[in-house]
Scaffold this motif. Structure first.
Motif, PDB file in Angstrom:
ATOM      1  N   ARG A   1       0.889  -1.085   0.131  1.00 37.39           N
ATOM      2  CA  ARG A   1       0.138   0.040   0.172  1.00 37.39           C
ATOM      3  C   ARG A   1       0.895   1.370   0.139  1.00 37.39           C
ATOM      4  O   ARG A   1       0.489   2.162  -0.586  1.00 37.39           O
ATOM      5  CB  ARG A   1      -1.210   0.016   1.020  1.00 37.39           C
TER       6      ARG A   1
ATOM      7  N   THR B   1       3.696   1.570  -1.331  1.00 36.04           N
ATOM      8  CA  THR B   1       4.352   1.754  -2.828  1.00 36.04           C
ATOM      9  C   THR B   1       3.327   2.358  -3.634  1.00 36.04           C
ATOM     10  O   THR B   1       3.557   3.354  -4.319  1.00 36.04           O
ATOM     11  CB  THR B   1       4.988   0.453  -3.134  1.00 36.04           C
ATOM     12  N   ASP B   2       1.991   1.812  -3.536  1.00 38.07           N
ATOM     13  CA  ASP B   2       0.750   2.274  -4.443  1.00 38.07           C
ATOM     14  C   ASP B   2       0.703   3.680  -4.009  1.00 38.07           C
ATOM     15  O   ASP B   2       0.489   4.661  -5.044  1.00 38.07           O
ATOM     16  CB  ASP B   2      -0.375   1.383  -4.097  1.00 38.07           C
ATOM     17  N   HIS B   3       0.599   4.024  -2.818  1.00 34.20           N
ATOM     18  CA  HIS B   3       0.444   5.541  -2.532  1.00 34.20           C
ATOM     19  C   HIS B   3       1.722   6.278  -3.010  1.00 34.20           C
ATOM     20  O   HIS B   3       1.398   7.696  -3.538  1.00 34.20           O
ATOM     21  CB  HIS B   3       0.470   5.681  -0.895  1.00 34.20           C
TER      22      HIS B   3
ATOM     23  N   VAL C   1       3.195   5.880  -5.703  1.00 36.11           N
ATOM     24  CA  VAL C   1       3.089   6.111  -7.036  1.00 36.11           C
ATOM     25  C   VAL C   1       2.352   7.220  -7.445  1.00 36.11           C
ATOM     26  O   VAL C   1       2.291   7.915  -8.321  1.00 36.11           O
ATOM     27  CB  VAL C   1       2.549   4.635  -7.801  1.00 36.11           C
ATOM     28  N   ARG C   2       0.812   7.089  -6.710  1.00 32.12           N
ATOM     29  CA  ARG C   2      -0.025   8.246  -6.636  1.00 32.12           C
ATOM     30  C   ARG C   2       0.444   9.514  -6.326  1.00 32.12           C
ATOM     31  O   ARG C   2       0.254  10.551  -7.302  1.00 32.12           O
ATOM     32  CB  ARG C   2      -1.382   7.859  -5.986  1.00 32.12           C
TER      33      ARG C   2
ATOM     34  N   SER D   1      -0.858   7.705 -12.800  1.00 29.94           N
ATOM     35  CA  SER D   1      -0.312   6.536 -12.203  1.00 29.94           C
ATOM     36  C   SER D   1       0.143   5.462 -12.969  1.00 29.94           C
ATOM     37  O   SER D   1       1.243   4.802 -12.897  1.00 29.94           O
ATOM     38  CB  SER D   1      -1.155   6.045 -10.992  1.00 29.94           C
TER      39      SER D   1
ATOM     40  N   ARG E   1       8.573  -3.160  -4.819  1.00 25.90           N
ATOM     41  CA  ARG E   1       7.264  -2.994  -4.285  1.00 25.90           C
ATOM     42  C   ARG E   1       7.008  -3.162  -2.907  1.00 25.90           C
ATOM     43  O   ARG E   1       6.077  -2.364  -2.322  1.00 25.90           O
ATOM     44  CB  ARG E   1       6.359  -3.947  -5.124  1.00 25.90           C
TER      45      ARG E   1
END
Length: 119
Positions: free
Chosen positions: A64, A66-68, A70-71, A81, A90
């Motif tokens: 999560r 890493t996903d955040h 990226v955003r 994204s 990741r």
């Protein structure tokens, strides 16, 4: 069941080796990142060796953070994204990301690119 050993030459590449925390690969910006999850705020910090310190507020649970990140970086670089690829890291604080055709560059990145590449 035994697993077949894969020859080293057919292993997938781990990422682009660069002498700095950032470099151009055609129109793609490659960033080496040292991530800090659970931060008080999302922020692009200073370089530390061959990595750029980036803090995010999200917890490091199942990718999560890493996903955040990226955003957050998509907004900072003026891209979507989908135009950011996590090459490796990741689930780790050490990451490499590829940003396709960034529309804007944060000051720390612009300074580094102008020093190393004469931009």
């Amino acid at each position: 069941m035994k697993r077949k050993k894969t020859p080293a030459s057919s292993a997938p590449p781990k990422g682009l080796a660069i002498d700095s925390f950032c470099a151009w690969d055609g129109d793609t910006l490659v960033l080496n990142i040292l991530g800090t999850p659970n931060a008080k705020q999302d922020a692009i910090g200073n370089p530390k060796g061959h990595q750029l310190c980036i803090s995010v507020t999200e917890a490091p649970v199942r990718g999560r953070a890493t996903d955040h990140m990226v955003r957050f970086l998509a907004e900072e670089f003026g891209v979507t994204s989908a135009e950011i690829k996590v090459v490796f890291g990741r689930y780790n604080v050490n990451k490499q990301m590829r940003i396709k055709s960034p529309k804007k560059l944060p000051a720390v990145v612009e300074r580094q690119l102008s020093q190393t590449h004469g931009v």
